[in-house]
Design an enzyme around this catalytic site. Structure first.
Site, short mmCIF file in Angstrom:
data_model
loop_
_atom_site.label_atom_id
_atom_site.label_comp_id
_atom_site.label_asym_id
_atom_site.label_seq_id
_atom_site.Cartn_x
_atom_site.Cartn_y
_atom_site.Cartn_z
N ALA A 194 0.90 -1.23 0.07
CA ALA A 194 0.10 -0.01 -0.08
C ALA A 194 0.81 1.02 -0.08
O ALA A 194 0.81 2.14 -0.99
CB ALA A 194 -0.90 0.13 1.26
N ASP A 221 10.30 -5.82 -3.78
CA ASP A 221 9.21 -6.42 -3.02
C ASP A 221 9.33 -7.83 -3.21
O ASP A 221 9.48 -8.27 -4.36
CB ASP A 221 7.72 -5.95 -3.43
CG ASP A 221 6.62 -6.11 -2.41
OD1 ASP A 221 6.44 -5.40 -1.79
OD2 ASP A 221 6.30 -7.27 -2.36
N ASP A 267 6.48 -3.98 5.53
CA ASP A 267 5.23 -4.21 6.63
C ASP A 267 5.99 -5.08 7.86
O ASP A 267 5.09 -5.81 8.65
CB ASP A 267 4.28 -5.40 6.06
CG ASP A 267 5.01 -6.60 5.40
OD1 ASP A 267 6.08 -6.72 5.54
OD2 ASP A 267 4.37 -7.43 4.95
N PHE A 309 9.31 -4.97 11.13
CA PHE A 309 10.37 -4.26 11.79
C PHE A 309 11.52 -4.92 11.50
O PHE A 309 12.75 -4.03 11.41
CB PHE A 309 10.23 -4.09 13.45
CG PHE A 309 9.02 -3.04 13.70
CD1 PHE A 309 9.30 -1.85 13.60
CD2 PHE A 309 7.74 -3.47 14.08
CE1 PHE A 309 8.53 -0.64 13.76
CE2 PHE A 309 6.96 -2.47 14.46
CZ PHE A 309 7.31 -1.05 14.34
N CYS A 353 17.65 4.24 18.16
CA CYS A 353 17.41 5.17 19.40
C CYS A 353 16.07 5.22 19.82
O CYS A 353 16.04 5.45 20.93
CB CYS A 353 18.08 6.60 18.58
SG CYS A 353 19.71 6.88 18.30
N CYS A 385 -2.24 -5.50 9.91
CA CYS A 385 -3.26 -5.31 8.99
C CYS A 385 -4.31 -6.58 8.89
O CYS A 385 -5.46 -6.41 8.60
CB CYS A 385 -2.59 -5.15 7.71
SG CYS A 385 -1.44 -4.14 7.59
N CYS A 434 24.16 4.60 20.80
CA CYS A 434 23.30 3.89 19.99
C CYS A 434 24.38 2.95 18.92
O CYS A 434 25.25 3.78 18.33
CB CYS A 434 22.55 4.62 19.04
SG CYS A 434 21.67 3.70 17.86
ZN LIG Z 1 20.62 5.32 16.56
#
Ligand SMILES: [Zn+2]
Lengths: 67, 341
Positions: free
Chosen positions: B36, B57, B127, B129, B171, B183, B242
């Site tokens: 999307a 994709d 879609d 992480f 971070c 979804c 980080c």
């Molecule tokens: Zn960072």
């Protein structure tokens, strides 16, 4: 006690005294989120020590993965 | 005539102008994910005249995509066309002056290492992480701006990551959430998609045309249904310990290198990846499967799919397999070993 969360008034019970408890009350504790309390960004370790008072303004943004 | 006039209204917009338009034509944007968010970003950037787009994709078009994934048609569903192939075809109808690369691959570490260094900018339209954190670290490593964007239900969130300046995704996120809000479980409405993309593409246009001083610098989120709009100044979250943006250890590039299975957001599906760049031999697999009378087979030049029991299995040429009909990795592996080998 009434506070403002994301621009909308929210009535919270007297038992809720700090940000960590509020997040649990809102059932957001499993989310990865950023909290701004009266225009200050709070690191997660500060959630427990940050008291909530009448009229406080909170912005809560959580990360989502969909797309 | 058409060629001379097509960007006229955009060039009338003062911060872009003739110089900005030329910069757009010389730019290369990588869009990771063409669902999307990616469909919408790609269409806007193609119409805007960004000279080179690379679309990545791993998936193909399905009926449930049509409600919001604007580049796809019913014909693409019938043909099970890979999303980037369908997108490239449609985008070339819209603007034949630009170059579009379509990559039917899973955006892993190696794949992005090969593509991202050549880009001016990476747009996140994935879609999950896992892929976002790979994008995060690759972009830190190669000093490329990238624009996080995500949505679910009527909610959306976006942030522009500038290496060396803003906090990065690592971070800002204390953990990877697994709260079941996908979804698949809570749905998605198209306006939430378009709102996220509006922010992402505006930020992209600012970066590509050199208008860096007008970037928002904020974490922006909204819930269209609840009429909420949030903008947080998050500069203070930049963490000088980080590992991704300060220590240059890029933890997500090593971790991800070992990941072989993934449960896909919004789908009752597990993806299985084989080692390295193994090529699937469709003809061999087909021959094997045709012996089983219960199996319904379908294939096109890019993939082979078949149904067995409650599962639908799709094998891609680059070594990936999708097992639809389960969210259980072990169950999916069993089906995989049973039929694909
Ligand atoms: Zn960072």
């Amino acid at each position: 006690m009434e506070i403002i969360v994301n621009g909308d008034p929210l009535e919270v019970s007297e038992g809720i005294t700090n940000i960590e408890e509020l997040i649990q009350e809102l059932r957001l504790e499993k989310k990865s989120l950023i909290v701004e309390h009266n225009q200050t960004i709070l690191k997660k370790e500060k959630h427990k020590d940050t008291a909530i008072s009448e009229g406080d303004r909170l912005e809560i943004v959580h990360f989502v993965g969909g797309g | 005539m058409l060629v001379n006039n097509r960007y006229h209204r955009q060039m009338l917009f003062d911060p872009i102008g003739e110089t900005g338009q030329k910069r757009l034509q010389e730019s290369h944007v990588v869009i990771v994910g063409v669902g999307a968010l990616g469909s919408s970003s790609a269409e806007m950037l193609a119409r805007a005249g960004v000279g080179t787009l690379t679309l990545i994709d791993r998936d193909y078009v399905e009926e449930t995509n049509l409600q919001r994934q604007q580049l796809f048609s019913e014909e693409d569903v019938r043909m099970q066309t890979p999303k980037v192939i369908a997108a490239k075809k449609r985008l070339e109808e819209i603007n034949h002056l630009i170059t579009i690369y379509a990559e039917v691959i899973d955006a892993g570490v190696d794949e992005l290492e090969a593509i991202a260094p050549e880009a001016n900018l990476v747009i996140d339209a994935t879609d999950n992480f896992d892929t976002r954190l790979i994008i995060n670290d690759i972009c830190q490593k190669h000093h490329k701006p990238w624009i996080y964007g995500a949505c679910v239900a009527s909610y959306g969130v976006t942030f522009t990551v500038l290496p060396g300046e803003t906090p990065c995704l690592h971070c800002m996120m204390d953990h990877i959430p697994s709260d079941g809000a996908t979804c698949d479980s809570v749905g998605i409405i198209s306006p939430a998609v378009q709102m996220v993309v509006s922010y992402q593409v505006t930020e992209a246009l600012k970066i590509l045309t050199g208008n860096l001083d007008t970037l928002s610098g904020k974490l922006i989120a909204f819930d269209l249904w609840k009429n909420q709009q949030m903008e947080l100044q998050v500069a203070s979250l930049k963490d000088d310990t980080c590992p991704s943006c300060s220590k240059k250890q890029y933890p997500h590039l090593t971790y991800q290198a070992q990941l072989k299975t993934a449960v896909l957001c919004g789908r009752n599906t597990v993806q299985i990846r084989t080692n390295g760049k193994k090529v699937m031999h469709f003809e061999e697999i087909k021959k094997h499967l045709e012996r089983n009378q219960q199996i319904k087979l379908f294939s096109n030049p890019y993939l082979l799919s078949f149904e067995i029991d409650k599962y639908r299995v799709v094998v891609f040429g680059d070594g990936r397999t999708l097992i639809h009909g389960t969210k259980n990795v072990q169950e999916a592996k069993k089906v995989y070993y049973q039929y694909v080998g």
